[in-house]
Write a protein that holds these residues in place. Structure first.
Motif, short mmCIF file in Angstrom:
data_model
loop_
_atom_site.label_atom_id
_atom_site.label_comp_id
_atom_site.label_asym_id
_atom_site.label_seq_id
_atom_site.Cartn_x
_atom_site.Cartn_y
_atom_site.Cartn_z
N ALA A 227 0.81 -1.21 0.00
CA ALA A 227 0.00 0.00 0.00
C ALA A 227 0.85 1.26 0.00
CB ALA A 227 -0.94 0.00 1.22
N ASP A 228 2.06 1.21 0.57
CA ASP A 228 2.91 2.40 0.60
C ASP A 228 3.73 2.58 -0.66
OD1 ASP A 228 4.76 0.39 0.88
OD2 ASP A 228 5.49 1.01 2.85
N GLY A 229 3.50 1.75 -1.69
CA GLY A 229 4.16 1.93 -2.97
C GLY A 229 5.39 1.08 -3.18
N TRP A 230 5.84 0.34 -2.18
CA TRP A 230 6.98 -0.55 -2.35
C TRP A 230 6.54 -1.80 -3.11
CZ3 TRP A 230 12.19 -0.23 -0.73
CH2 TRP A 230 12.52 0.96 -0.08
N LEU A 231 7.42 -2.31 -3.96
CA LEU A 231 7.15 -3.49 -4.76
C LEU A 231 8.18 -4.55 -4.43
CD1 LEU A 231 5.60 -4.77 -7.27
CD2 LEU A 231 7.50 -3.88 -8.64
N ALA A 232 7.73 -5.77 -4.12
CA ALA A 232 8.62 -6.89 -3.84
C ALA A 232 8.52 -7.90 -4.96
CB ALA A 232 8.27 -7.55 -2.51
N ILE A 233 9.66 -8.45 -5.38
CA ILE A 233 9.69 -9.51 -6.38
C ILE A 233 10.47 -10.68 -5.82
CG2 ILE A 233 10.49 -10.22 -8.66
CD1 ILE A 233 9.96 -7.47 -9.68
N ALA A 234 9.82 -11.84 -5.73
CA ALA A 234 10.47 -13.07 -5.27
C ALA A 234 11.06 -13.78 -6.48
CB ALA A 234 9.47 -13.96 -4.55
N ARG A 235 12.37 -13.93 -6.46
CA ARG A 235 13.09 -14.58 -7.56
C ARG A 235 13.43 -16.02 -7.17
NH1 ARG A 235 12.60 -11.36 -12.09
NH2 ARG A 235 13.18 -9.20 -11.65
N SER A 236 13.61 -16.85 -8.19
CA SER A 236 14.01 -18.23 -7.96
C SER A 236 15.35 -18.49 -8.63
CB SER A 236 12.95 -19.20 -8.50
OG SER A 236 12.70 -18.94 -9.88
N GLU A 237 16.01 -19.54 -8.16
CA GLU A 237 17.26 -20.01 -8.77
C GLU A 237 18.30 -18.90 -8.92
OE1 GLU A 237 16.41 -22.07 -12.39
OE2 GLU A 237 14.98 -23.42 -11.45
N PRO A 238 18.86 -18.33 -7.88
CA PRO A 238 18.61 -18.69 -6.48
C PRO A 238 17.44 -17.89 -5.90
CG PRO A 238 20.39 -17.10 -6.56
CD PRO A 238 20.02 -17.40 -8.00
N PHE A 239 16.91 -18.41 -4.80
CA PHE A 239 15.81 -17.77 -4.10
C PHE A 239 16.30 -16.48 -3.46
CE2 PHE A 239 13.15 -18.02 0.03
CZ PHE A 239 12.23 -17.10 -0.46
N ARG A 240 15.67 -15.37 -3.83
CA ARG A 240 16.02 -14.07 -3.28
C ARG A 240 14.84 -13.13 -3.48
NH1 ARG A 240 17.66 -14.76 -8.33
NH2 ARG A 240 17.75 -13.01 -9.80
N VAL A 241 14.84 -11.99 -2.79
CA VAL A 241 13.77 -11.01 -2.91
C VAL A 241 14.37 -9.66 -3.26
CG1 VAL A 241 11.94 -9.75 -1.70
CG2 VAL A 241 12.20 -12.22 -1.34
N GLU A 242 13.86 -9.05 -4.32
CA GLU A 242 14.26 -7.72 -4.73
C GLU A 242 13.16 -6.74 -4.35
OE1 GLU A 242 14.89 -8.02 -8.91
OE2 GLU A 242 16.70 -9.25 -8.71
N SER A 245 11.56 0.78 -4.51
CA SER A 245 10.97 1.84 -3.71
C SER A 245 9.95 2.61 -4.54
CB SER A 245 12.05 2.79 -3.20
OG SER A 245 12.50 3.63 -4.25
N PRO A 246 9.09 3.41 -3.90
CA PRO A 246 8.14 4.22 -4.68
C PRO A 246 8.83 5.18 -5.64
CG PRO A 246 7.48 4.12 -2.38
CD PRO A 246 8.83 3.49 -2.46
N ALA A 247 10.09 5.55 -5.35
CA ALA A 247 10.84 6.44 -6.24
C ALA A 247 11.50 5.69 -7.38
CB ALA A 247 11.89 7.20 -5.43
N GLY A 248 11.42 4.35 -7.37
CA GLY A 248 11.98 3.58 -8.46
C GLY A 248 13.36 3.01 -8.21
N ALA A 249 13.91 3.18 -6.99
CA ALA A 249 15.23 2.64 -6.66
C ALA A 249 15.11 1.16 -6.29
CB ALA A 249 15.85 3.43 -5.51
N TRP A 250 16.03 0.35 -6.79
CA TRP A 250 15.99 -1.09 -6.55
C TRP A 250 17.01 -1.50 -5.50
CZ3 TRP A 250 12.56 -4.63 -8.33
CH2 TRP A 250 11.74 -4.26 -9.41
N THR A 251 16.61 -2.44 -4.64
CA THR A 251 17.52 -3.13 -3.73
C THR A 251 17.63 -4.57 -4.21
OG1 THR A 251 16.86 -1.75 -1.85
CG2 THR A 251 17.93 -3.84 -1.35
N ARG A 252 18.81 -4.94 -4.71
CA ARG A 252 19.03 -6.27 -5.26
C ARG A 252 19.80 -7.10 -4.25
NH1 ARG A 252 16.42 -5.61 -10.34
NH2 ARG A 252 16.88 -3.55 -11.18
N ALA A 253 19.10 -7.88 -3.48
CA ALA A 253 19.71 -8.64 -2.39
C ALA A 253 20.34 -9.93 -2.91
CB ALA A 253 18.68 -8.94 -1.32
N ALA A 254 21.21 -10.48 -2.08
CA ALA A 254 21.86 -11.75 -2.40
C ALA A 254 20.88 -12.90 -2.16
CB ALA A 254 23.10 -11.92 -1.54
N ALA A 255 21.31 -14.10 -2.54
CA ALA A 255 20.49 -15.29 -2.32
C ALA A 255 20.23 -15.48 -0.84
CB ALA A 255 21.21 -16.52 -2.89
#
Length: 383
Positions: A227-242, A245-255
């Protein structure tokens, strides 16, 4: 180099190589929900979506019975909202409830090809099929936020006839501006393999279509809009979550440090036991062949971290809940808890008859099925 130094160096290298595997062999930190603060007496058969209001009341959709109610946990009451139909204060079908600003809520009415907007616990208005944003999403909003967007998954167009897709195919994750219908693709996710069939008549009108997942234990990457505008994407192979932010900045986390579950004979047997009703004589409609149980060669090498379908839930305090795929050792309901750095905070484990269906700012709602297959909602404080 002396024999002693060689031995020390070899041991150090072995430890260094083993360290990642050691981390992945550990189970996530257990997170135990607090004792329930309330259990509502209303009975459901298949509660689908929960939306907590500021005063503590809760909107709930009932999928199987196609009804919408507001629950008051303090009074134990359940009041219906609207009714089925195509007029004012009506809906053709209920679906997921998406929080907007304040106590506003959006619910796609898929069969009605429109959106229903709520103000608190009442239907305020409907957004017509010819609205630019409804047209841009074919009314299939799959999320919404308080800053003016809806989430839409845009699959690539397919030709007529049967088409086979695989994990190399992707779906666009699109943010559509509700006021104008402007569509912006912000990411792409990998699909599960599917067999797609589209049939048209002589005039070119689609007469039927179907999409069936191919393969045992297939999974797809998934997205969830908060609801606050943040978007989460669950990736596979390897499992990780990106995170976006509402401003369009990405946080690309490790597996994430979650051990992969290899599909061996024990896992294949556990899968067949869990899904035995899918391969029984009663699982096929009259005149159709009974689906055949998969054999060893039909299974992938590993069980995916999360199953196909809606495996992502908004959690309390801005967290993401990811439903773990079932396996021999995880036969209940298990949820990874991910923060907005993409880090794994821990795992919630519940019995098989309990599932998390929603959350509030500091609450979690659990659907509990009894021996008669009746479901009641339970509220837990988060921390």
């Amino acid at each position: 180099m002396t024999a002693r130094l060689i031995k020390i160096a070899t041991l150090a290298l072995a430890v260094a190589l083993a360290a990642p595997g050691a981390a992945y062999s550990q189970r996530p930190t257990p997170i135990t929900l607090k004792s329930p603060s309330a259990t509502h007496p209303e009975e459901f058969t298949a509660p689908g979506s929960v939306r907590e209001l500021a005063d503590g009341r809760v909107l709930v959709t009932e999928n199987r019975e196609q009804r919408l109610v507001v629950l008051d946990f303090s009074k134990g009451t359940a009041e219906p909202i609207g009714r089925t139909g195509r007029g004012p204060n009506e809906y053709v079908t209920v679906s997921f409830l998406y929080a907007l600003g304040g106590d506003s809520t959006l619910m796609p009415d898929l069969m009605g090809r429109r959106w229903v907007l709520f103000d608190n616990a009442r239907i305020a208005t409907t957004v017509a099929p010819d609205d630019p944003a409804v047209r841009a999403t074919n009314s299939l909003a799959m999320g919404a936020d308080a800053i003016g967007h809806v989430l839409f998954h845009s699959a690539p167009p397919r030709a007529d006839g049967r088409t086979q897709t695989d994990a190399r195919d992707s779906t666009a994750i699109v943010l559509v501006t509700r006021a104008t219908g402007r569509a912006d693709t912000v990411a792409k996710v990998r699909n599960a393999p599917r067999r797609i069939e589209i049939n048209r008549n002589a005039e070119g009108t689609i007469t039927s279509s179907s999409s069936m997942v191919s393969g045992v234990l297939a999974s797809d990457e998934q997205a969830l809009l908060f609801a606050d505008g943040w978007l989460a994407i669950a990736r596979s192979e390897p499992f990780r979550v990106e995170w976006r932010s509402p401003a369009g900045a990405w946080t690309r986390a490790a597996a994430l440090p979650v051990a992969r579950v290899r599909v061996d004979a024990r896992e294949r047997a556990a899968y067949l036991e869990r899904n035995k009703s899918n391969y029984s004589a009663t699982s096929a409609p009259p005149g159709f062949p009974v689906p055949q149980a998969p054999v060893a060669s039909d299974f992938p090498a590993f069980i995916p971290a999360f199953p196909i379908g809606r495996s992502l839930l908004t959690g309390p305090a801005g967290t993401l809940l990811v439903r773990r795929a079932k396996s021999a050792d995880f036969a209940g309901s298990h949820y990874f808890v991910i923060d907005r750095r993409g880090a794994l905070l821990g795992e919630i484990s519940l019995p098989a008859n309990e599932t998390i269906v929603g959350s509030g700012a500091n609450t979690v709602y659990v659907a509990v099925k009894d021996a008669d297959d009746l479901v009641r909602l339970r509220r837990h404080a988060w921390r």
